[in-house]
Scaffold this motif. Structure first.
Motif, PDB file in Angstrom:
ATOM      1  N   UNK A 240       0.833  -1.207   0.000  1.00  0.00           N
ATOM      2  CA  UNK A 240       0.000   0.000   0.000  1.00  0.00           C
ATOM      3  C   UNK A 240       0.869   1.260   0.000  1.00  0.00           C
TER       4      UNK A 240
ATOM      5  N   UNK B 265      -4.003   6.267  -2.265  1.00  0.00           N
ATOM      6  CA  UNK B 265      -4.005   5.273  -1.192  1.00  0.00           C
ATOM      7  C   UNK B 265      -4.980   4.166  -1.588  1.00  0.00           C
ATOM      8  N   UNK B 266      -4.529   2.950  -1.550  1.00  0.00           N
ATOM      9  CA  UNK B 266      -5.431   1.835  -1.866  1.00  0.00           C
ATOM     10  C   UNK B 266      -5.578   0.968  -0.617  1.00  0.00           C
ATOM     11  N   UNK B 267      -6.616   0.160  -0.597  1.00  0.00           N
ATOM     12  CA  UNK B 267      -6.844  -0.752   0.524  1.00  0.00           C
ATOM     13  C   UNK B 267      -6.766  -2.184   0.009  1.00  0.00           C
ATOM     14  N   UNK B 268      -5.688  -2.846   0.328  1.00  0.00           N
ATOM     15  CA  UNK B 268      -5.501  -4.218  -0.144  1.00  0.00           C
ATOM     16  C   UNK B 268      -6.015  -5.242   0.862  1.00  0.00           C
ATOM     17  N   UNK B 269      -6.499  -4.749   2.016  1.00  0.00           N
ATOM     18  CA  UNK B 269      -6.995  -5.682   3.029  1.00  0.00           C
ATOM     19  C   UNK B 269      -8.513  -5.794   2.955  1.00  0.00           C
TER      20      UNK B 269
ATOM     21  N   UNK C 249       1.664   2.902  10.908  1.00  0.00           N
ATOM     22  CA  UNK C 249       0.769   2.421   9.863  1.00  0.00           C
ATOM     23  C   UNK C 249      -0.465   1.821  10.538  1.00  0.00           C
TER      24      UNK C 249
ATOM     25  N   UNK D  99      -2.828   0.165   9.507  1.00  0.00           N
ATOM     26  CA  UNK D  99      -3.141  -1.215   9.117  1.00  0.00           C
ATOM     27  C   UNK D  99      -2.299  -2.201   9.913  1.00  0.00           C
TER      28      UNK D  99
ATOM     29  N   UNK E 232      -4.319  -4.712  12.300  1.00  0.00           N
ATOM     30  CA  UNK E 232      -4.304  -6.113  11.855  1.00  0.00           C
ATOM     31  C   UNK E 232      -3.195  -6.944  12.513  1.00  0.00           C
TER      32      UNK E 232
END
Lengths: 95, 556
Positions: free
Chosen positions: A55, A65-69, B171, B173, B177
């Motif tokens: 990302x 910004x991308x969301x790969x989750x 981050x 994420x 996660x």
């Protein structure tokens, strides 16, 4: 550099970063056929790290910004994270 | 664990797996074997009963988030006001655990707390009492004060870690996660800082910077443009950058790192520039030695190392020329030859990024080291004027003072014990507290030696540890700084050792040499002075004293 080349670079760099943290016998392959998540050596924590690395690099490459989750991407099977080749193709698609 | 490796216990309240991975794989010395305590149970992991301690770590990194350590701080982050006393109590409790754990280690490293990434606090008012940032400064200051009182506890400034990550230091994420509290650039910086700290603790920081002149210390070629034409200081960005680089080097010199020159130039032209240019920050006396000629730079570096009597592994070579760097790197692989930026405005940054000059503490000798070498240069010049070695030694008016180790000078003694490689009988590495504890043991004595002569003081430069076992007094440590080697201070200390050994009730003195890659000079010395060695064991019958060299005044 076209999207496929950019995607290959992004995926290779992200995997390279993860390999800096992994033991000699746990290194992730860089060839298109190399398995990653699911049948490959990447566990769920490794997958999280790979997603974060990708990302950030995608944002550096195209400013978005991308969301790969996303649940759809992760899906039931390993999806685009099953192998290096599948991941490169997927990243090229969203670039 | 040998001096080039450590077993490090990693304790954190978040998932520090990436840090453990980077730390294990990092190629920089020392090698670090990581013992990971399960994250989230910091307090129990710091107790000696925890399973992680069974693996006998010699150092630890305890990295926490402030809101996980202090319930009061967590409350403050939620927008509620808390009494400062509650913050202090939380820190005090945590600091007590750290202090106790540090006493079981050579070093416990604690990255200071940073403001949680997702907490904005009061904005402009956040550094007033009641603000999150204010509270954190207060808590960090309390932690630093605690570290000051504990010799094996070191706080690490972590604010700038990941500064190059351009907003990617945290981050969300990774946190949501994986419970990973920082992004990889932060962990990579942390690894560099942890390794630098361990090198400093091992006494393996660099001791000498060998510098080029043209386009390195100043802009331009002095042989072509003359000193008036050099770009140095003034209203010129290149000149200003070179002057700042000199200031950064001067700061290193002031804390004990030696500077030397290896330059292809006419010596008188180069020295005239150093002495005369009004913007020079570094002057002739700031350099411990120099080789300014048209010969090979690798040979110059080797000659400087020999003159200053230090090891090649202690040297950094800085030169703007890639060809010169390649030559020195190839001829002298032990010397650190960093890649060097072409742009002088990057020089100070490149020097700071080396992280190889760190030190645990500063002693008086550190700040005076360059001066001591200038004195040594004059001493050598005097040697050239007298006809024999014995005559020269007589002319030195050498005085050696022996003092029993105490807390007054244990810091410098530990530094010398851990830094000295060549004249070191057993190369024991002990922290300051460990040294004091060892010296206080039954049947043991630990002595320090100060050396002075008519040229000046060399300071605390010798150590002697003795331990009585039955009728034998064993030399646990025999350490001498290379600064005073070759003036028969060695023999004076051995004389003293036999004197003390007899007074301790021993019948014989035994020095057991322990070989390392660097301490052959010590073996050569003992082999020369003790006629009948038993392998690497050297004995002396205490019925008679080892002779004191006639030119040495020994005072106790």
């Amino acid at each position: 550099m076209d999207k496929a080349e950019t995607a290959a670079r992004i995926v290779s760099e992200a995997i390279g970063e993860l390999n800096l943290q992994r033991g000699a016998d746990e290194q992730l392959g860089l060839q298109a056929m190399a398995a990653l998540f699911g049948a490959g050596p990447l566990d769920s924590l490794g997958l999280v790290q790979l997603i974060a690395e990708l990302e950030n690099r995608i944002e550096d490459a195209n400013g978005r910004r991308v969301n790969l989750a996303d649940d759809e991407i992760l899906g039931e099977d390993a999806g685009p994270f099953a192998s290096v080749g599948a991941l490169m193709a997927y990243v090229a698609e969203i670039l | 664990m040998d001096v080039n490796s450590h077993r490090c216990l990693l304790v954190s309240d978040f998932n520090a797996g990436p840090l453990a991975g980077y730390l294990r794989n990092d190629a920089e010395s020392p090698v670090v074997e990581v013992v990971e305590a399960p994250y989230g149970a910091v307090e129990s992991a710091l107790l000696p009963e925890h399973a992680a301690w069974q693996q006998a770590p010699d150092c630890a990194v305890v990295w926490t988030r402030p809101q996980a350590v202090s319930a009061a701080f967590a409350t403050l982050c939620q927008g509620e006001q808390v009494e400062v006393q509650r913050l202090e109590e939380d820190v005090q409790r945590f600091a007590a655990l750290l202090a106790a754990a540090s006493r079981r280690l050579r070093a416990l490293l604690v990255p200071l707390w940073t403001v949680p990434a997702l907490v904005r606090g009061l904005g402009v008012g956040d550094l007033k009492q009641g603000g999150v940032a204010w509270a954190l400064l207060h808590m960090n200051a309390q932690l630093v004060r605690c570290a000051e009182e504990e010799p094996q506890l070191f706080a690490l400034e972590a604010q700038h870690w990941g500064a190059a990550a351009r907003g990617h230091a945290f981050d969300p994420k990774l946190w949501y996660m994986g419970k990973i509290a920082f992004a990889n650039p932060v962990f990579r910086d942390a690894v560099h800082e942890i390794k630098a700290a361990l090198r400093a603790l091992d006494g393996r920081s660099k001791k000498l910077v060998v510098l080029d002149l043209d386009e390195t210390l100043w802009g331009g070629i002095v042989g072509e443009v003359g000193w008036r034409g050099l770009r140095l200081g003034g209203h010129d960005h290149v000149g200003e950058a070179h002057a700042d680089f000199q200031r950064a080097l001067k700061a290193l010199a002031q804390r004990g790192v030696l500077l030397a020159l290896a330059s292809r130039n006419e010596e008188d032209v180069a020295l005239e520039a150093i002495d005369t240019h009004p913007e020079m920050v570094l002057r002739r006396d700031d350099f411990a030695a120099w080789r300014i000629h048209w010969g090979d730079k690798a040979e110059s570096v080797a000659a400087l190392v020999q003159e200053l009597n230090i090891g090649l592994q202690d040297v950094v070579f800085i030169d703007d020329s890639a060809a010169e760097r390649a030559r020195v790197r190839s001829a002298l692989p032990e010397v650190l030859v960093p890649e060097w930026p072409a742009d002088p405005t990057r020089y100070v940054e490149a020097l700071a990024a080396l992280r190889c000059f760190d030190t645990v503490s500063l002693s008086r000798e550190d700040s005076e080291r360059t001066q001591l070498y200038a004195v040594e240069r004059r001493r050598r010049q005097s040697q050239a004027k007298v006809s024999s070695l014995q005559q020269w030694l007589q002319s030195l008016e050498l005085q050696v003072d022996a003092v029993r180790l105490s807390a007054d000078h244990s810091g410098r003694a530990a530094q010398l014990l851990n830094k000295t490689n060549q004249m070191n009988l057993r190369t024991r590495r002990l922290g300051e507290a460990e040294l004091l504890e060892w010296a206080a043991g039954p049947g043991r004595e630990f002595w320090i030696f100060r050396v002075a002569d008519r040229f000046g003081e060399a300071g605390l430069t010798g150590l002697l540890g003795l331990e009585k076992e039955s009728e034998t007094v064993c030399v646990s440590d025999f350490v001498l700084s290379c600064r005073v080697m070759g003036r028969q201070v060695e023999e004076a200390i051995l004389h003293f050792a036999t004197q003390r050994g007899w007074q301790m009730g021993g019948q014989s003195l035994v020095a057991q040499y322990a070989a390392t890659e660097k301490n052959k000079p010590c073996l050569d010395l003992f082999a020369r002075l003790f006629p009948e060695p038993n392998g690497h064991s050297f004995g002396w019958d205490l019925a008679q004293l080892f002779p004191l060299p006639p030119h040495v005044q020994l005072q106790i």
